[in-house]
Design a protein around this motif. Structure first.
Motif, PDB file in Angstrom:
ATOM      1  N   GLU A   1      -6.865 -31.411   3.063  1.00 46.19           N
ATOM      2  CA  GLU A   1      -5.465 -31.637   3.409  1.00 46.19           C
ATOM      3  C   GLU A   1      -5.271 -32.839   4.341  1.00 46.19           C
ATOM      4  O   GLU A   1      -4.144 -33.163   4.705  1.00 46.19           O
ATOM      5  CB  GLU A   1      -4.892 -30.385   4.091  1.00 46.19           C
ATOM      6  CG  GLU A   1      -4.897 -29.142   3.222  1.00 46.19           C
ATOM      7  CD  GLU A   1      -3.816 -29.171   2.151  1.00 46.19           C
ATOM      8  OE1 GLU A   1      -2.786 -29.856   2.365  1.00 46.19           O
ATOM      9  OE2 GLU A   1      -3.998 -28.499   1.111  1.00 46.19           O
ATOM     10  N   GLY A   2      -6.365 -33.459   4.744  1.00 48.77           N
ATOM     11  CA  GLY A   2      -6.261 -34.600   5.655  1.00 48.77           C
ATOM     12  C   GLY A   2      -5.744 -34.209   7.028  1.00 48.77           C
ATOM     13  O   GLY A   2      -4.888 -34.886   7.601  1.00 48.77           O
ATOM     14  N   LEU A   3      -6.283 -33.130   7.586  1.00 49.49           N
ATOM     15  CA  LEU A   3      -5.833 -32.620   8.876  1.00 49.49           C
ATOM     16  C   LEU A   3      -6.767 -33.101   9.988  1.00 49.49           C
ATOM     17  O   LEU A   3      -7.950 -32.757  10.008  1.00 49.49           O
ATOM     18  CB  LEU A   3      -5.791 -31.089   8.872  1.00 49.49           C
ATOM     19  CG  LEU A   3      -5.029 -30.428   7.728  1.00 49.49           C
ATOM     20  CD1 LEU A   3      -5.055 -28.910   7.871  1.00 49.49           C
ATOM     21  CD2 LEU A   3      -3.596 -30.929   7.668  1.00 49.49           C
ATOM     22  N   ALA A   4      -6.236 -33.899  10.900  1.00 46.31           N
ATOM     23  CA  ALA A   4      -7.041 -34.412  12.010  1.00 46.31           C
ATOM     24  C   ALA A   4      -6.332 -34.293  13.346  1.00 46.31           C
ATOM     25  O   ALA A   4      -6.974 -34.186  14.381  1.00 46.31           O
ATOM     26  CB  ALA A   4      -7.416 -35.875  11.767  1.00 46.31           C
ATOM     27  N   ALA A   5      -5.016 -34.306  13.350  1.00 45.42           N
ATOM     28  CA  ALA A   5      -4.226 -34.262  14.580  1.00 45.42           C
ATOM     29  C   ALA A   5      -3.173 -33.162  14.477  1.00 45.42           C
ATOM     30  O   ALA A   5      -2.905 -32.635  13.395  1.00 45.42           O
ATOM     31  CB  ALA A   5      -3.554 -35.610  14.828  1.00 45.42           C
ATOM     32  N   MET A   6      -2.570 -32.832  15.619  1.00 49.97           N
ATOM     33  CA  MET A   6      -1.549 -31.786  15.620  1.00 49.97           C
ATOM     34  C   MET A   6      -0.338 -32.177  14.772  1.00 49.97           C
ATOM     35  O   MET A   6       0.378 -31.306  14.276  1.00 49.97           O
ATOM     36  CB  MET A   6      -1.123 -31.476  17.048  1.00 49.97           C
ATOM     37  CG  MET A   6      -2.136 -30.648  17.836  1.00 49.97           C
ATOM     38  SD  MET A   6      -2.552 -29.043  17.076  1.00 49.97           S
ATOM     39  CE  MET A   6      -0.948 -28.247  17.012  1.00 49.97           C
TER      40      MET A   6
ATOM     41  N   VAL B   1     -11.359 -30.014  15.087  1.00 47.36           N
ATOM     42  CA  VAL B   1     -10.422 -29.831  16.186  1.00 47.36           C
ATOM     43  C   VAL B   1      -9.258 -30.804  16.015  1.00 47.36           C
ATOM     44  O   VAL B   1      -9.457 -32.005  15.825  1.00 47.36           O
ATOM     45  CB  VAL B   1     -11.109 -30.071  17.539  1.00 47.36           C
ATOM     46  CG1 VAL B   1     -10.102 -29.969  18.683  1.00 47.36           C
ATOM     47  CG2 VAL B   1     -12.229 -29.062  17.741  1.00 47.36           C
ATOM     48  N   MET B   2      -8.053 -30.281  16.094  1.00 49.82           N
ATOM     49  CA  MET B   2      -6.861 -31.112  15.977  1.00 49.82           C
ATOM     50  C   MET B   2      -6.640 -31.876  17.291  1.00 49.82           C
ATOM     51  O   MET B   2      -6.545 -31.269  18.370  1.00 49.82           O
ATOM     52  CB  MET B   2      -5.635 -30.258  15.682  1.00 49.82           C
ATOM     53  CG  MET B   2      -5.717 -29.436  14.387  1.00 49.82           C
ATOM     54  SD  MET B   2      -5.678 -30.432  12.877  1.00 49.82           S
ATOM     55  CE  MET B   2      -7.448 -30.520  12.476  1.00 49.82           C
ATOM     56  N   SER B   3      -6.577 -33.188  17.203  1.00 47.15           N
ATOM     57  CA  SER B   3      -6.307 -33.985  18.403  1.00 47.15           C
ATOM     58  C   SER B   3      -4.860 -33.784  18.841  1.00 47.15           C
ATOM     59  O   SER B   3      -4.012 -33.326  18.067  1.00 47.15           O
ATOM     60  CB  SER B   3      -6.577 -35.465  18.138  1.00 47.15           C
ATOM     61  OG  SER B   3      -5.664 -35.975  17.178  1.00 47.15           O
ATOM     62  N   ASP B   4      -4.571 -34.135  20.078  1.00 45.78           N
ATOM     63  CA  ASP B   4      -3.264 -33.869  20.688  1.00 45.78           C
ATOM     64  C   ASP B   4      -2.646 -35.183  21.180  1.00 45.78           C
ATOM     65  O   ASP B   4      -2.577 -35.436  22.378  1.00 45.78           O
ATOM     66  CB  ASP B   4      -3.464 -32.881  21.846  1.00 45.78           C
ATOM     67  CG  ASP B   4      -2.184 -32.532  22.587  1.00 45.78           C
ATOM     68  OD1 ASP B   4      -1.081 -32.799  22.060  1.00 45.78           O
ATOM     69  OD2 ASP B   4      -2.283 -32.010  23.714  1.00 45.78           O
ATOM     70  N   PRO B   5      -2.189 -36.053  20.261  1.00 43.68           N
ATOM     71  CA  PRO B   5      -1.676 -37.367  20.681  1.00 43.68           C
ATOM     72  C   PRO B   5      -0.437 -37.299  21.561  1.00 43.68           C
ATOM     73  O   PRO B   5      -0.182 -38.223  22.339  1.00 43.68           O
ATOM     74  CB  PRO B   5      -1.381 -38.075  19.355  1.00 43.68           C
ATOM     75  CG  PRO B   5      -1.216 -36.979  18.350  1.00 43.68           C
ATOM     76  CD  PRO B   5      -2.144 -35.903  18.795  1.00 43.68           C
ATOM     77  N   GLN B   6       0.338 -36.224  21.480  1.00 43.92           N
ATOM     78  CA  GLN B   6       1.539 -36.087  22.310  1.00 43.92           C
ATOM     79  C   GLN B   6       1.236 -35.494  23.684  1.00 43.92           C
ATOM     80  O   GLN B   6       2.140 -35.322  24.500  1.00 43.92           O
ATOM     81  CB  GLN B   6       2.580 -35.211  21.595  1.00 43.92           C
ATOM     82  CG  GLN B   6       3.106 -35.802  20.296  1.00 43.92           C
ATOM     83  CD  GLN B   6       3.849 -37.098  20.522  1.00 43.92           C
ATOM     84  OE1 GLN B   6       4.537 -37.264  21.534  1.00 43.92           O
ATOM     85  NE2 GLN B   6       3.712 -38.029  19.595  1.00 43.92           N
TER      86      GLN B   6
END
Length: 338
Positions: free
Chosen positions: A176-181, A265-270
């Motif tokens: 699904e291309g999931l890397a970030a929140m 792990v989903m990164s948290d750019p915000q």
């Protein structure tokens, strides 16, 4: 219907990764029994790891503590071994208890130093709503400034954030291309996510609700299995193995089982979460008396990033090695790379 009790029963059994978190949160963690490491100090000095001029036996003595968690005992052993190589006689009081007990022991003079997390000072000082805690550099400076009033000094921090995170099943993340929140939010809107998390994570305004607000999504309670405890071994395994349809789990940023379980792990750019980066905290009077402690410990903690801490924690929780041995091996490895 899948209940929390069913998920806990099915997943919490002796495995390669049964443990509770790595210590960023204030609640207590399981204890740990240590074995002596004094013999390693001499080899550390001999290998040239310690600052020039470090001496042998001396009457200098220090008490090093840690919390009752895997990462705490690991970092406590790293600190103690280096100090022994500097010539200190070190009493290890590792696995002493939860955050508030260890913190009180330090302020009360029963300990000289221990590894702490920057973000916890937000709660000690009652300033957890200050947005400065969500940036690594400003969180460290705030922790240093606030604790100076308590007679404490912060040494260099590791660039390894042990905050609350969400990890997704590796296969799903890749497909699904999931890397970030931001990606996670998209998957939630597409009804692709089933989350396992502690009740605290689900309900605390600082945890899942903070992610939802920052990334504009809402995960219905019907897609969450909420557990009464904060055991990331359970939530991580559920996500990795797809137990009861779970494909995402609450973790801490430096959990040792993340890589072994093929989780992303989903990164948290915000910057939805407070930053919890570990660093030695020492009584200022002790540091004034022995400034060489900073010179010895600062480069070691600066060398610790999230990937390194996950690997070292995994050696304990996944491979079953002792924290003392892992700490010593990493120090030797680092010496060999210099």
């Amino acid at each position: 219907m899948v209940t929390a009790a069913m998920l806990f029963r099915d997943t919490f059994r002796p495995t390669c990764c049964s443990r509770v978190g790595t210590g960023a949160r204030i609640p207590s963690r399981p204890g740990f029994t240590r074995r002596g490491l004094a013999r390693l100090a001499g080899s550390a000095a001999a290998a040239g790891f310690l600052p020039r001029g470090a001496s042998g036996a001396t009457s200098k003595s220090l008490v090093v503590g840690s919390k009752s968690d895997t990462e705490g005992t690991l970092l406590g052993n790293v600190i103690a071994t280096i100090l022994e190589g500097l010539g200190f006689r070190v009493e290890r009081r590792l696995g002493l208890g939860p955050t508030l007990i260890v913190r009180s022991a330090l302020i009360g003079g029963e300990l000289d130093l221990y590894p702490e997390y920057t973000g916890n000072v937000a709660f000690f000082a009652g300033t957890e709503t200050d947005p400065g805690w969500k940036d690594g550099e400003s969180a460290f400076e705030m922790a240093r400034r606030l604790d100076a009033a308590e007679g404490l000094s912060w040494l260099a921090r590791a660039r390894a954030d042990n905050t609350w995170c969400i990890a997704v099943n590796g296969a799903l993340a890749r497909s699904e291309g999931l890397a970030a929140m931001t990606d996670f939010a998209r998957a939630v809107r597409a009804d692709r996510i089933r989350l396992a998390a502690s009740t605290e994570f689900v309900e605390s305004p600082a945890a899942l609700p903070a992610f939802e607000a920052a990334y504009d999504f809402h995960l219905p309670i019907t897609r969450i299995v909420s557990l009464p405890g904060g055991d990331t071994a359970v939530t991580a395994r559920a996500a990795a193995e797809g137990i009861s349809g779970i494909n995402a789990g609450m973790v801490y940023g430096t959990d040792g089982a993340i890589s072994a379980l093929d989780l992303t792990v989903m990164s948290d750019p915000q910057r939805a979460q407070i930053v919890y980066e570990p660093a030695p905290v020492i009584r200022a009077r002790v540091l004034d008396a022995y400034p060489e402690i900073r010179a010895a410990l600062d480069p070691v903690f600066e060398a610790l990033d999230a990937a390194t801490l996950r690997r070292l924690n995994g050696a304990i929780t996944v491979e079953g090695r002792q924290a003392e041995e892992v700490a010593a091996s990493w120090l030797a490895e680092r010496m060999g790379a210099r």
